[in-house]
Structure formats: C-alpha cells, structure tokens
Design a protein around this motif. Structure first.
Motif, short mmCIF file in Angstrom:
data_model
loop_
_atom_site.label_atom_id
_atom_site.label_comp_id
_atom_site.label_asym_id
_atom_site.label_seq_id
_atom_site.Cartn_x
_atom_site.Cartn_y
_atom_site.Cartn_z
N ALA A 46 0.82 -1.22 0.00
CA ALA A 46 0.00 0.00 0.00
C ALA A 46 0.85 1.26 0.00
O ALA A 46 0.59 2.21 -0.75
CB ALA A 46 -0.95 -0.01 1.20
N GLY A 47 1.87 1.29 0.86
CA GLY A 47 2.72 2.49 0.94
C GLY A 47 3.42 2.81 -0.37
O GLY A 47 3.30 3.92 -0.90
N PRO A 48 4.18 1.86 -0.93
CA PRO A 48 4.83 2.13 -2.22
C PRO A 48 3.87 2.49 -3.33
O PRO A 48 4.17 3.35 -4.16
CB PRO A 48 5.56 0.80 -2.52
CG PRO A 48 5.81 0.21 -1.18
CD PRO A 48 4.63 0.58 -0.35
N ILE A 49 2.68 1.86 -3.36
CA ILE A 49 1.71 2.19 -4.40
C ILE A 49 1.21 3.62 -4.24
O ILE A 49 1.05 4.35 -5.22
CB ILE A 49 0.55 1.18 -4.38
CG1 ILE A 49 1.02 -0.18 -4.87
CG2 ILE A 49 -0.61 1.67 -5.24
CD1 ILE A 49 -0.03 -1.26 -4.77
N LEU A 50 0.97 4.04 -3.00
CA LEU A 50 0.54 5.42 -2.76
C LEU A 50 1.59 6.40 -3.22
O LEU A 50 1.28 7.41 -3.89
CB LEU A 50 0.24 5.63 -1.27
CG LEU A 50 -0.12 7.07 -0.88
CD1 LEU A 50 -1.39 7.54 -1.59
CD2 LEU A 50 -0.25 7.20 0.64
N LEU A 51 2.86 6.13 -2.90
CA LEU A 51 3.94 7.02 -3.33
C LEU A 51 4.00 7.09 -4.85
O LEU A 51 4.16 8.17 -5.44
CB LEU A 51 5.27 6.53 -2.77
CG LEU A 51 5.44 6.59 -1.25
CD1 LEU A 51 6.76 5.96 -0.84
CD2 LEU A 51 5.37 8.03 -0.74
N ALA A 52 3.88 5.93 -5.49
CA ALA A 52 3.92 5.90 -6.96
C ALA A 52 2.74 6.67 -7.54
O ALA A 52 2.88 7.42 -8.52
CB ALA A 52 3.91 4.46 -7.46
N PHE A 53 1.57 6.51 -6.95
CA PHE A 53 0.38 7.22 -7.44
C PHE A 53 0.57 8.73 -7.34
O PHE A 53 0.25 9.48 -8.28
CB PHE A 53 -0.85 6.78 -6.65
CG PHE A 53 -2.09 7.58 -6.95
CD1 PHE A 53 -2.81 7.36 -8.11
CD2 PHE A 53 -2.51 8.58 -6.09
CE1 PHE A 53 -3.94 8.11 -8.40
CE2 PHE A 53 -3.64 9.34 -6.36
CZ PHE A 53 -4.37 9.09 -7.53
#
Length: 797
Positions: A237-244
C-alpha cells in the motif's frame, strides 16, 4: 492420481531445471547479456541503488537525472524489488548478476506452472511442456529486457498458483502467501500488474461460478481472500501510494487513447505462434514485419520483439488438434484459461477489435498505461497452460486424434504456414520467409514424432515421457527463442555502464565536473546522441545529467526542459520556448556546464552564435563543449520578483532580472515591482555546499542582509528545509528550483527529502483543498545595485 505421478513430477522438476539451465547458459556464462532497457535503464537504477547503500546514503531521491527525481516513487527504480538484494550485497552488481536475476524470475514462473499442474493431478510431461512454454515463450523471453515487467509477470504466475491452491483448499495460509506474491506483482505498479490483477480477479469469480454451490463457495473463500488482501495491503500500500502521487505530478498522469492504442499487437503477429522467425527477427537481415520501414503502420508504435508469440510447437499443436478440432478448449477444468486467453487477446489487439476502446474508457487503470500488447505476457503463459492441458488429455488417453482429425490438423498447420508465405509475398519477402516456414514445418513434424513416442511411454510415472517431451521442448525453444539481437548482445556493448569503465569521454567529464570541498558549484552535463546506453550513465558514475532516460518524469521539468524520454539520438533532443537553446537563461540556471554530443553542436542548436560555447575536447564518442555562463548550484538572492510561471513556460519570455541577485516566485497576476528611488550598493553573501548527498543537502551561508538561498534542483513537495534547525518553507523558485528565506548573519540551511512525511502532508493538503506550495514571501527591504550584472550579454530564452 496425484500420488500416481509423484515420481513423474520429480522428473518434471529435474527436466525443467535442466531446461532452464541450458536455455539460460549463454547469459549466465557471460558470453552475452540482456540488452536495451535491461542495461540502459535498469542496470543504472541498480547501480545507483548499490552506490547509495554502500556509501551510507538513502536511495530515495536521485539527483543525477532530470534535475532530481523521487526514486522511491518510481515504479522502475528496483527499490521495492528483490533485486534490492543484489545492490545490498555487492557495491557493483555485474551484468551477469542482473541477467541471472531475470532468468531466476522466469524459473519462478516455470515452478508455478509445474505446481499448478501437480495440484490438479495432470500429467507431469504436460506440466513440463507448459512450464517451459510459459517461461521461455512469447513476451516472457522476447521482452526480458523490461525487468520490472518480468518481475510482475513472475509474481503473477506465482500468485495464480497460490490463489488456486488457497481457494481449492480453503486455506488462510495459502491465501496469505498469495497476497505476498500479489504484493510483489503490484508493488511497482505497471500494466503487467494491472492485467494480472484482473486475471486473478477473474479466476476468483470463475471459481465461485464453477462451484456446484455458489454462495457456500463464496463464504469459504472469504478468509483466504481476506488473508491475501491484508498481506498485500500491508506490504504494497505504501509504495503504491507514493507511486500514485508521483504519477499525479508526472508527465503521464494518464495516457491519451491514441497514444495507448499505438502499442497494440498487429493481427499479423499472431502468425509467429507457428512461424517464430517469419519477419526476420533472428537473422542478420532487417526486420520487415508490422510497423517496420518495409511494412509502414503509422498508427502503431511497435518494436520487432513486441509481436513474438512463439511458445513452442508442442502446446500449439495440441491446442489446434485437441483444443479446437475436438472442442476441448471449454472443458470445465480448463475453461477459465480459455476465457482469459480470449480477454487478453482482445486487450492485446487494441484498436483492431474495438474491445480495447471500451476497456480504456470503462475499466479502471487502463488509461494509465500505453501498449495494450503488454497483455501478451499473460496471454502466452495462459496459452502454454491451455496447450499443456490438451497434452495431458492425450497422454492420459482421455483424448486421441482420429486419422481424419490428424489430416485436418495437418491442413490447419499447412494452411497457416501458407498464410505466412502469402503475407510475405504481398510484402515482397517471399524468399526471406521460405526458410523460417520450412524450419517451422520441420519442428512441427519432429514435435509430432516426439509426441507419438511420449504417448507410448506415458503410463505409470511417465518419467520417460517427461524427459522426451522436456528435451524436445528445450531444444525447440533454444532454436527458436534463444539468444538473438533483441535479447542478447556482447557485454562489451555496454562498457560505459560499468563502474570501472575506462571510457575517455566519461573520464574527461568526471574530471571537469569535480569541485573542491565547500564550493557552491555542482555543474551538470547534457549528453545527446551518444547512443542508447548513455543517458543514464550518470546514475552509475555519480555525476549530474540534465536529462536521462526514463518514461516517467516530473511534469514541471518536462514542460520547461522538453519531453525528452531519452537522448540516445540527437533528434530526440527537442527544445522548448523556455529552453530554446544552450545559450539561454534556463540552461545557465540549470548549471549545464558541459554538453557532450555526437556531432558539431551547431547541427542541433541553430540559435548558437560563434563564441557562445567553447569546444574543449573531441573524443571517440563526442564533441564536448563548455558553457562558461553556467551558474553555481547554490545562489543567494537579496530580492524577489513575482512572475507567472505558467505563462513563462508558454511564451519563454523571462522578465529582466539577474538570477544571481533576484529570485522569481510564482504569482498568477504579477504586479509591477516598484524599486526604492535611491540605489544603494549591493551587499555580498557567501554560500558553500557543506554537504551534498542524495536526500540531504546542507548549505552554509553568510550574508550581511536577509535574502534567499536558491538551490537549483527540482522543487518537489516531499522536500523539507530548516534554517539553523528551525523548519522553514521551501518556495518554488525560477519555475523549477527551490528557495528558502534566511535572515542576515551566518546560517546552516538544510534540505532533506522525507517521502513518507511529504506524502502524508500532500494527502492532507488534497483532502483540505490546500496548495502544496507556500504563498509569496513577505516583502523585504529592497536593495538595488548601482549597475546590474546581466547573466549574459544578450537576452536569452
């Protein structure tokens, strides 16, 4: 049945292991290396990661490309990849190590297919064929240079097996493991992960529908799916949020339909499932297939390896014979894979079916990616599994082709080969196609003979059938999908990307870019036209390139400096109104001190006049020019002016100002600045870079009057600043850069990149409808010099 084949599956694992080793050996031995993006893009990313870890730095921000980039949020940075271990264990990961990692991922995909077949009690020889076809067939091997996509593909295959086991066994443990595998697939978001997620969702829904009792099947899957969801969320979740959040600030928050559709699979490419080298991808002759010079298709943007779909003669032969002629493609236990193949094929063909239009506009996430042909990764793997199942039916005696059906199978294969010859003749390449068609027919003939042998030895454990079919499949794939110009080049091709490279151009640039400790300079270089492997060499060798190679970049930087994904070729360097020439205000503020180009620079930059740049060297790779007006990385401005940055990027008309004394801040409607009536002498300030590291920059400043420290690196909302340890705002300065306000005296200004804290602040600001940028600073007492020192003798930009 599962116990019956126990020994056969031991042989299957051994056969696939040997097949993996034989196929991979040219790369593992170091004779060849995976080329193109694997080296020009991912090898530098890996080396940057290793440089950071082994020098005690954070790898979360890369100052070496595109004016600085949030590496932690880049889906292709490898930070959240198992490849991280290569960087952690070795300060200089070799080409061979990264190649081994790629083939290890394909080995994981093969293992997952073997386990999927084993769990269903299908024949081990069929599992062997399907596993080798999935791992070394189609896009999985032909596009192995896209390492992030190979990672997503491998974890997708692993997750598919674990999800199937979790649903079949109603197991929370396997559901959780499936979630861990899914996190590996999605943690670096990309189209392969998106497609994989939809296939897995489809598998789950199909499992419910195919169950004798729908609602009990749904209830029994809740805990396994919940375990997987929790595991995937906690990890990814964290890495995906940063990427988004990065994508939202990037040049590609979404991909326009026309651009996305240009990456479709041409229908003629389907012929490569039978004739792998029909279009000349393995010969020394130029590729002549769809979207080539000899087969123009302006509506497509394809490379020659994108249309390669060959997964081996055996699975294709069985799919045609048993699957279609006997109608087994909709058998209950394999029906999902048939449906998945249909959907994936419609997706991959893009504009050619019309289905992609609906998917693009109505299926969440599709509009964020280009190249619907990326669906061929999963498409080829699902086809290998479907073909393997048909082989299982033959080997177990469930199906047998009659003499009449065998004739029709021969007619089908021959007809498809004749179609290939017809396409070749239409494009005036009939003679070129004769040899690959003849080879394809020969391989199919040997496949039929091997199948006949295997059928006679398929009883019992089936070990002999495993070895016969596994051996043939390995030989088939080595011949038709083995090392070629798309997947294997000599390692010497990429000498510039070695940490210990002796390249004279790199040596000269690094020597000239070096600065004494405490200097206010950290000059940049721009490299243009030196070849595909050059733009990201700065990540390997630790200097700063004003551009680089990456499809994803900060939007503000792209608008100002140009939409330059790579500068491998000179023509790819397009200028903008704000950056119309190397003789421009923005070039000076970026600190572009040296330009390395493969031809005299006047051929590219028509605005240059004699004396604007100085030729300092001509190496075997480049003409190297110096820009004597390049400004230091750190400046001190005693005054500020408002300016409309959006208008500046649009028309390129800078106000009259000296960036060494005045800084511009954004204002929608800048007012005329009224200066004091009496000029006074300009005070002096001293600045020095006390420390410059990836995510921490410390600047010492001594000034007799208040003003602004300007750092000519990209402004980004995840950077924070302090002055003498006290938090302060970072203003967007001069369109792209950072500035903080300091009082008179001696101070330490510290910039620190904090992505987690920055992301939380950004989300909060969005929810509250607030701007991420501070407003204009308070007006300080104005100081005007008696004689302003312009940046350059004539107006620039």
């Amino acid at each position: 049945m599962k116990l019956r084949y126990l020994g056969g599956y031991t042989a299957a694992f051994i056969a696939v292991g040997f097949g993996w080793l034989i196929f991979s050996w040219p790369w593992l031995s170091g004779d060849v290396t995976i080329p193109y993006d694997a080296k020009a893009h991912f090898q530098p990313q890996l080396q940057f990661l290793a440089n950071a870890l082994h020098t005690g730095q954070s790898p979360f921000w890369a100052p070496n490309v595109f004016g600085g980039s949030p590496q932690i949020a880049d889906p292709q940075s490898l930070i959240f990849s198992p490849a991280f271990l290569l960087a952690y264990l070795d300060p200089a990961p070799s080409f061979r190590q990264l190649d081994f990692y790629c083939f290890l991922l394909l080995g994981i995909a093969a293992f997952a297919v073997l386990m999927l077949f084993r769990d269903r009690g299908w024949h081990p020889a069929a599992a062997t064929v399907a596993a080798l076809g999935a791992a070394f067939g189609g896009s999985a091997i032909w596009r192995i240079q896209h390492i992030a996509q190979i990672e997503a593909f491998a974890f997708f295959m692993l997750c598919l097996w674990l999800l199937a086991r979790a649903l079949d066994r109603k197991s929370i443990l396997y559901g959780t493991l499936a979630g861990v595998a899914a996190s590996g697939m999605i943690i670096q978001p990309g189209q392969i992960a998106l497609i994989g997620a939809y296939v897995l969702l489809g598998y789950t829904v199909h499992h419910w529908i195919a169950s004798p009792r729908f609602w009990p099947a749904v209830r029994q899957s809740i805990l396994p799916l919940a375990g997987g969801t929790v595991a995937a969320t906690l990890i990814a979740a964290g890495p995906i949020l940063l990427a988004f959040l990065f994508v939202e600030h990037s040049n590609r928050p979404e991909i326009p339909f026309d651009e996305a559709a240009r990456g479709a699979l041409h229908p003629a490419s389907l012929l490569t499932t039978l004739i792998p080298d029909l279009f000349g991808v393995k010969t020394e002759e130029p590729y002549w297939g769809p979207a080539s010079i000899e087969w123009p298709a302006d509506w497509l943007a394809m490379t020659e390896n994108m249309g390669q779909l060959y997964i081996g003669a055996l699975p294709v032969l069985l799919l045609l014979g048993v699957g279609f002629l006997k109608g087994r493609i909709f058998a209950r236990e394999i029906r999902f894979f048939t449906l998945a193949i249909t959907g994936l094929l419609l997706y991959a063909l893009g504009r050619y079916t019309g289905a992609f239009t609906l998917l693009y506009y109505y299926l969440p996430g599709v509009d964020m990616f280009r190249r619907p042909a990326d669906a061929t990764y999963a498409l080829c793997a699902m086809t290998a599994i479907l073909g393997g199942y048909m082989l299982h039916r033959v080997l177990t005696g469930a199906d047998e082709l009659t003499r009449e059906q065998t004739k029709w199978l021969a007619v089908a294969v021959g007809g498809l080969c004749l179609t290939g010859l017809g396409v070749a003749a239409f494009h005036e390449h009939l003679l070129d196609a004769m040899e690959p068609v003849a080879l394809a027919l020969a391989v199919f003939a040997v496949a039929w003979g091997t199948l006949a042998f295997a059928r006679r030895h398929a009883a019992g454990q089936g070990a002999l059938a495993v070895l016969a079919l596994g051996g043939f499949m390995t030989a088939d794939l080595v011949i038709n999908n083995g090392p070629n110009r798309s997947t294997a080049l000599p390692p010497s091709t990429y000498d510039e990307l070695r940490v210990d490279s002796k390249n004279d151009t790199l040596a000269l640039l690094k020597e000239r870019l070096s600065q004494r400790p405490g200097s206010d300079r950290r000059d940049r270089v721009e490299m243009v036209g030196l070849g595909f492997e050059w733009p990201n060499t700065s990540l390997v060798h630790g200097f700063d390139h004003s551009l680089g190679y990456n499809p994803l970049r900060i939007a503000e930087f792209v608008e100002a400096m140009g939409d330059v994904e790579t500068t491998a070729e000179t023509y790819q360097r397009d200028f903008t109104r704000l950056f119309p020439s190397y003789r421009s205000t923005l070039a000076d503020m970026m600190g572009i001190r040296y330009i390395a180009i493969d031809e005299p620079i006047e051929h590219l930059d028509k605005q240059l006049k004699p004396g604007d740049l100085k030729l300092v060297a001509h190496t075997k790779d480049a003409y190297i020019y110096e820009n004597p007006r390049a400004l230091p990385r750190v400046l001190f401005a005693f005054d500020w002016q408002p300016a409309n940055f959006a208008q500046l990027k649009k028309d390129g008309r800078w106000p009259v100002f000296d960036p060494r004394r005045t800084v511009l801040f954004h204002a929608e409607r800048p007012q005329t600045v009224v200066l004091p009536p009496k000029p006074v002498s300009m005070p002096e300030a001293r600045t020095s870079l006390r420390s410059y590291r990836n995510t921490v920059v410390e600047i010492e400043v001594e000034t007799s009057a208040p003003g602004f420290v300007v750092l000519n690196d990209n402004w980004h909302p995840w950077w924070f600043a302090t002055v003498d340890g006290k938090p302060t705002d970072i203003y967007r300065a001069n369109v792209l850069f950072r500035a903080v306000q300091v009082p008179s005296g001696r101070h330490l200004v510290r910039f620190e990149f904090k992505p987690v804290e920055g992301a939380v602040r950004e989300v909060r600001a969005r929810l509250e409808g607030k701007s991420l940028e501070p407003g204009l600073p308070p007006r300080m007492p104005r100081i005007r010099p008696e004689a302003s020192l312009p940046v350059s003798p004539r107006p620039a930009g």
